[in-house]
Design a protein around this motif. Structure first.
Motif, mmCIF file in Angstrom:
data_model
loop_
_atom_site.group_PDB
_atom_site.id
_atom_site.type_symbol
_atom_site.label_atom_id
_atom_site.label_comp_id
_atom_site.label_asym_id
_atom_site.label_seq_id
_atom_site.Cartn_x
_atom_site.Cartn_y
_atom_site.Cartn_z
ATOM 1 N N GLN A 28 5.166 -2.110 1.198
ATOM 2 C CA GLN A 28 4.906 -2.942 0.010
ATOM 3 C C GLN A 28 5.477 -4.356 0.177
ATOM 4 O O GLN A 28 5.660 -5.060 -0.822
ATOM 5 C CB GLN A 28 5.541 -2.296 -1.218
ATOM 6 N N VAL A 29 5.796 -4.734 1.405
ATOM 7 C CA VAL A 29 6.478 -6.013 1.588
ATOM 8 C C VAL A 29 5.619 -7.187 1.111
ATOM 9 O O VAL A 29 6.131 -8.155 0.532
ATOM 10 C CB VAL A 29 6.949 -6.193 3.055
ATOM 11 N N GLN A 30 4.293 -7.097 1.320
ATOM 12 C CA GLN A 30 3.439 -8.203 0.875
ATOM 13 C C GLN A 30 3.398 -8.287 -0.649
ATOM 14 O O GLN A 30 3.439 -9.388 -1.222
ATOM 15 C CB GLN A 30 2.013 -8.041 1.432
ATOM 16 N N ALA A 31 3.364 -7.120 -1.301
ATOM 17 C CA ALA A 31 3.377 -7.112 -2.775
ATOM 18 C C ALA A 31 4.679 -7.706 -3.297
ATOM 19 O O ALA A 31 4.692 -8.484 -4.271
ATOM 20 C CB ALA A 31 3.195 -5.681 -3.291
ATOM 21 N N LEU A 32 5.762 -7.371 -2.657
ATOM 22 C CA LEU A 32 7.065 -7.922 -3.058
ATOM 23 C C LEU A 32 7.076 -9.433 -2.881
ATOM 24 O O LEU A 32 7.514 -10.183 -3.771
ATOM 25 C CB LEU A 32 8.179 -7.270 -2.226
#
Ligand code: DCC
Length: 184
Positions: A28-32
């Protein structure tokens, strides 16, 4: 303490930074990143000049509403000494379970600052010397104290130590210089 949510925000921000500091790769790094950028833009719209900000300026909040320094909870503050507990979250980790060395003078500067503020003085750190006696553990309640060694005119000579129980983690000496009237 003013109950406007900022004490909780400071606590949540510290928790977030600790979680970032200990996280592994995450799907989920891109969402974060997108969430962070969205909030950055929202906050940028309410940017304030110094003196009208919360971060570091709200003396009614824990840690003045800032997360730059390790947690410092003062228990005794007088014009000649400060005593309290300090706590280094994972965000302040250096390596091998020890706090990053640069974060210790950061803590001591903050602690010394309480004495200067209690004396009603506008002062700045001229020097701050830290001796690293033993590794400073992460996630442990530590005892910190600082005191005035002597005052000479505008010069305030200060000393401090940080302990994990009986173990001395670090000691510090500093010179704070009281600012002349009209100094920026
Ligand atoms: C409630 C919660 C609150 C909590 C609040 C917590 C707040 C956090 C506190 C953070 C505090 C900071 O980090 S402050 C930010 C970091 N520090 C700085 O940016 C300071 C940068 N430097 C300066 O602005 C200046 O050099 C000053 C203010 C330190 C001194 O300038 P000045 O006022 O013009 O004074 P000056 O004549 O130069 O020096 C005065 C006397 O001090 C001596 N002196 C000056 N510097 C030094 C030095 N490094 N080492 C030895 N001696 C020195 C001089 O020889 C002289 O001695 P004699 O001839 O009189 O005997």
């Amino acid at each position: 303490m003013t109950d406007d949510g900022y004490a909780e925000l400071t606590s949540a921000l510290r928790g977030f930074l600790d979680a970032v500091a200990t996280a592994g790769p995450h799907d989920q790094v891109q969402a974060l990143t997108d969430d962070l950028r969205r909030w950055t833009a929202i906050l940028a719209e309410s940017r304030q000049e110094e003196g009208k900000r919360v971060f570091g300026e709200r003396f009614d909040l824990p840690d003045r509403g800032q997360t730059l320094t390790p947690v410092f909870a003062p228990q005794v503050v007088t014009t000649s000494k400060v005593e309290g507990t300090a706590w280094f979250g994972d965000y302040f980790h250096g390596s091998n379970g020890a706090a990053h060395g640069g974060t210790l003078p950061l803590l001591f500067d903050e602690v010394f600052g309480h004495i200067a503020v209690e004396r009603g003085s506008r002062a700045r750190t001229a020097y701050l010397h830290t001796d690293f006696r033993s590794v400073t553990p992460i996630g442990v309640d530590l005892q910190v104290r600082a005191w005035v060694e002597r005052a000479e005119g505008r010069k305030l000579f200060l000393a401090a130590d940080l302990r994990d129980g009986e173990v001395v983690c670090a000691e510090a000496e500093a010179l704070f210089v009281l600012l002349r009237d009209g100094a920026p």
